[in-house]
Design an enzyme around this catalytic site. Structure first.
Site, PDB file in Angstrom:
ATOM      1  N   GLY A 124       0.920  -1.076  -0.176  1.00  0.00           N
ATOM      2  CA  GLY A 124       0.429  -0.053   0.057  1.00  0.00           C
ATOM      3  C   GLY A 124       0.825   1.628   0.194  1.00  0.00           C
ATOM      4  O   GLY A 124       0.183   2.395   0.851  1.00  0.00           O
TER       5      GLY A 124
ATOM      6  N   SER B 253       1.834   3.360  -2.700  1.00  0.00           N
ATOM      7  CA  SER B 253       1.383   4.728  -2.943  1.00  0.00           C
ATOM      8  C   SER B 253       0.139   4.935  -3.024  1.00  0.00           C
ATOM      9  O   SER B 253      -0.165   5.640  -3.201  1.00  0.00           O
ATOM     10  CB  SER B 253       0.551   3.699  -4.583  1.00  0.00           C
ATOM     11  OG  SER B 253       1.854   2.794  -5.225  1.00  0.00           O
ATOM     12  N   GLY B 254      -0.240   4.836  -1.538  1.00  0.00           N
ATOM     13  CA  GLY B 254      -1.168   5.565  -0.673  1.00  0.00           C
ATOM     14  C   GLY B 254      -1.003   5.983   0.534  1.00  0.00           C
ATOM     15  O   GLY B 254       0.304   6.600  -0.088  1.00  0.00           O
TER      16      GLY B 254
ATOM     17  N   LYS C 299     -10.878  -4.958   9.492  1.00  0.00           N
ATOM     18  CA  LYS C 299      -9.462  -4.729  10.301  1.00  0.00           C
ATOM     19  C   LYS C 299      -9.903  -5.383  11.329  1.00  0.00           C
ATOM     20  O   LYS C 299      -8.763  -5.706  11.333  1.00  0.00           O
ATOM     21  CB  LYS C 299      -9.685  -3.181  10.475  1.00  0.00           C
ATOM     22  CG  LYS C 299     -10.265  -2.472   8.941  1.00  0.00           C
ATOM     23  CD  LYS C 299      -8.732  -2.301   8.184  1.00  0.00           C
ATOM     24  CE  LYS C 299      -7.446  -1.503   8.510  1.00  0.00           C
ATOM     25  NZ  LYS C 299      -6.585  -1.714   8.219  1.00  0.00           N
TER      26      LYS C 299
ATOM     27  N   ALA D 193      -6.398   6.581  14.556  1.00  0.00           N
ATOM     28  CA  ALA D 193      -7.798   6.739  14.757  1.00  0.00           C
ATOM     29  C   ALA D 193      -8.129   8.089  12.685  1.00  0.00           C
ATOM     30  O   ALA D 193      -7.316   7.468  12.529  1.00  0.00           O
ATOM     31  CB  ALA D 193      -8.502   8.046  15.846  1.00  0.00           C
ATOM     32  N   GLY D 194      -8.387   9.125  13.240  1.00  0.00           N
ATOM     33  CA  GLY D 194      -9.036   9.619  11.847  1.00  0.00           C
ATOM     34  C   GLY D 194      -7.277  10.559  11.620  1.00  0.00           C
ATOM     35  O   GLY D 194      -6.839  10.779  11.921  1.00  0.00           O
ATOM     36  N   ILE D 195      -6.522  10.087  10.404  1.00  0.00           N
ATOM     37  CA  ILE D 195      -5.763  10.689  10.009  1.00  0.00           C
ATOM     38  C   ILE D 195      -5.538  11.583   8.802  1.00  0.00           C
ATOM     39  O   ILE D 195      -6.052  11.896   7.966  1.00  0.00           O
ATOM     40  CB  ILE D 195      -4.635   9.094   9.061  1.00  0.00           C
ATOM     41  CG1 ILE D 195      -4.832   7.960  10.154  1.00  0.00           C
ATOM     42  CG2 ILE D 195      -3.567  10.148   8.300  1.00  0.00           C
ATOM     43  CD1 ILE D 195      -4.235   7.237   8.987  1.00  0.00           C
TER      44      ILE D 195
HETATM   45  P1  NAD Z   1      -5.376   4.804   0.325  1.00  0.00           P
HETATM   46  O1  NAD Z   1      -6.104   4.727   0.003  1.00  0.00           O
HETATM   47  O2  NAD Z   1      -4.743   5.781   0.591  1.00  0.00           O
HETATM   48  O3  NAD Z   1      -3.949   3.366   0.748  1.00  0.00           O
HETATM   49  C1  NAD Z   1      -4.202   2.650   0.572  1.00  0.00           C
HETATM   50  C2  NAD Z   1      -3.267   1.311  -0.216  1.00  0.00           C
HETATM   51  O4  NAD Z   1      -3.342   0.612  -0.553  1.00  0.00           O
HETATM   52  C3  NAD Z   1      -3.978   1.823  -1.364  1.00  0.00           C
HETATM   53  O5  NAD Z   1      -2.568   2.806  -2.600  1.00  0.00           O
HETATM   54  C4  NAD Z   1      -3.783   0.707  -3.207  1.00  0.00           C
HETATM   55  O6  NAD Z   1      -3.716   0.808  -4.180  1.00  0.00           O
HETATM   56  C5  NAD Z   1      -3.500  -0.027  -1.591  1.00  0.00           C
HETATM   57  N1  NAD Z   1      -3.846  -1.473  -1.805  1.00  0.00           N
HETATM   58  C6  NAD Z   1      -5.545  -1.594  -1.798  1.00  0.00           C
HETATM   59  N2  NAD Z   1      -6.203  -2.608  -2.152  1.00  0.00           N
HETATM   60  C7  NAD Z   1      -4.992  -3.375  -2.333  1.00  0.00           C
HETATM   61  C8  NAD Z   1      -4.002  -4.822  -2.970  1.00  0.00           C
HETATM   62  N3  NAD Z   1      -5.500  -5.684  -3.195  1.00  0.00           N
HETATM   63  N4  NAD Z   1      -3.575  -5.027  -2.835  1.00  0.00           N
HETATM   64  C9  NAD Z   1      -2.410  -4.588  -3.049  1.00  0.00           C
HETATM   65  N5  NAD Z   1      -2.190  -3.336  -2.395  1.00  0.00           N
HETATM   66  C10 NAD Z   1      -4.050  -2.181  -2.204  1.00  0.00           C
HETATM   67  O7  NAD Z   1      -5.546   4.605   2.609  1.00  0.00           O
HETATM   68  P2  NAD Z   1      -4.837   5.428   3.434  1.00  0.00           P
HETATM   69  O8  NAD Z   1      -5.679   6.862   3.988  1.00  0.00           O
HETATM   70  O9  NAD Z   1      -3.370   5.704   3.621  1.00  0.00           O
HETATM   71  O10 NAD Z   1      -4.726   4.036   5.013  1.00  0.00           O
HETATM   72  C11 NAD Z   1      -3.637   3.411   4.784  1.00  0.00           C
HETATM   73  C12 NAD Z   1      -3.673   2.468   6.295  1.00  0.00           C
HETATM   74  O11 NAD Z   1      -4.946   2.604   7.233  1.00  0.00           O
HETATM   75  C13 NAD Z   1      -5.466   1.509   6.394  1.00  0.00           C
HETATM   76  O12 NAD Z   1      -5.273   0.038   6.487  1.00  0.00           O
HETATM   77  C14 NAD Z   1      -6.612   2.062   6.759  1.00  0.00           C
HETATM   78  O13 NAD Z   1      -7.351   1.217   6.872  1.00  0.00           O
HETATM   79  C15 NAD Z   1      -5.689   2.438   7.879  1.00  0.00           C
HETATM   80  N6  NAD Z   1      -6.501   3.932   8.583  1.00  0.00           N
HETATM   81  C16 NAD Z   1      -6.322   4.469   7.994  1.00  0.00           C
HETATM   82  C17 NAD Z   1      -7.338   6.194   8.280  1.00  0.00           C
HETATM   83  C18 NAD Z   1      -7.481   6.797   7.411  1.00  0.00           C
HETATM   84  O14 NAD Z   1      -7.924   8.162   8.164  1.00  0.00           O
HETATM   85  N7  NAD Z   1      -6.779   7.593   6.585  1.00  0.00           N
HETATM   86  C19 NAD Z   1      -7.098   5.359   9.653  1.00  0.00           C
HETATM   87  C20 NAD Z   1      -7.441   4.931  10.566  1.00  0.00           C
HETATM   88  C21 NAD Z   1      -6.890   3.884   9.480  1.00  0.00           C
END
Ligand code: NAD
Length: 243
Positions: A13, A15-16, A145, A169-171
């Site tokens: 992940g 790229s996220g 999750k 929590a929220g990011i």
């Molecule tokens: P995001 O969507 O920006 O990043 C997630 C990345 O995972 C993406 O690049 C996506 O392409 C990749 N991905 C999705 N499915 C995939 C798969 N099957 N195989 C490989 N890669 C895959 O999300 P984020 O906001 O960066 O969240 C990152 C993590 O943090 C997640 O696990 C999310 O549950 C957790 N989280 C996020 C928040 C928030 O507020 N953003 C809060 C609590 C927890």
């Protein structure tokens, strides 16, 4: 320097939003980093295109990278009406990551869980990791999750793999594609004229750079013996007297 023996990192992940901040933090301290993701958004680190629910793709990339530490941040975004997708990626996919890590002999796995795994709509104030998962999860995202987190923690110490899960929590911060877009959407669609509760509701937010930093610390500390129950209780008492 992260520890006496440096790890080779494999950010699933990467790229996220959060994953990219973790990659940047690792690069900034001179670590070797690989990214595994279904989409490629950056071109400054070696990239493996793949889906975590395809275990062989993960194992193959792990072998090629020589990774010693996986940081698994991948998940579909919260709020989709697609329980099957959450199960496929978060539960089946995380199971495949654990199996691949054990098969290849990876030492460490850091999993990005969520504070939502213990939230069922009731207020949670000054709680810690001892709070049990609720009997009924808030939604399919949080249920998947929680299941993934439990699997990661159960895998700790099995076949040489050390694991840890973090629950942000929220990011918020640069690169976010969900929170600000969601707030803007609420505003633009004129859905702001309602109030939930007595207007004193609190919610935790953490800056993305701090969440990324926590992942690096967790990865570094996985080499160490876990703290004793006595030290944990001492820290909890300190925390509750300052909170
Ligand atoms: P995001 O969507 O920006 O990043 C997630 C990345 O995972 C993406 O690049 C996506 O392409 C990749 N991905 C999705 N499915 C995939 C798969 N099957 N195989 C490989 N890669 C895959 O999300 P984020 O906001 O960066 O969240 C990152 C993590 O943090 C997640 O696990 C999310 O549950 C957790 N989280 C996020 C928040 C928030 O507020 N953003 C809060 C609590 C927890």
């Amino acid at each position: 320097m992260s520890s006496s023996t440096r790890d080779i990192y494999f950010v699933i992940g990467g790229s996220g939003f959060l994953g990219r901040h973790i990659v940047e933090a690792l690069l900034a301290r001179g670590d070797i980093v690989y990214v595994f993701d279904v989409v490629q958004r950056y071109h400054d680190v070696p990239f493996f295109s793949g889906d975590i629910s395809e275990g062989e793709q993960v194992a193959d990339a792990l072998r090629k990278s020589g990774a010693t530490c996986i940081i698994h941040t991948a998940s579909p975004a919260h709020g989709l009406e697609d329980p099957a997708l959450y199960w496929k990626v978060n539960v089946d996919g995380t199971r495949a990551v654990i199996s691949a890590a054990q098969a290849v002999g990876v030492r460490k796995l850091v999993y990005t869980s969520s504070a939502g795994v213990v939230f069922n709509g009731q207020d949670l104030i000054n709680v810690d990791e001892r709070v049990p998962y609720p009997a009924k999860a808030m939604d399919a995202y949080n249920e998947s999750k929680a299941k993934a987190e439990a699997m990661v923690l159960e895998a700790n110490g099995v076949k040489g793999l050390l694991t840890v899960a973090l629950r942000p929590a929220g990011i918020f911060g640069p690169g976010d594609r969900q929170v600000m877009a969601g707030l803007r959407d609420v505003y633009e669609s004129n859905r702001t004229h309602f109030q939930v509760g007595d207007n004193n509701n609190l919610f935790d937010w953490t800056y993305v750079g701090n969440v990324a930093h926590a992942h690096l610390l967790a990865a570094d500390k996985l080499n160490l013996e876990p703290p004793s129950e006595e030290l944990l209780n001492h820290r909890r008492n300190e925390f509750s007297s300052t909170a």
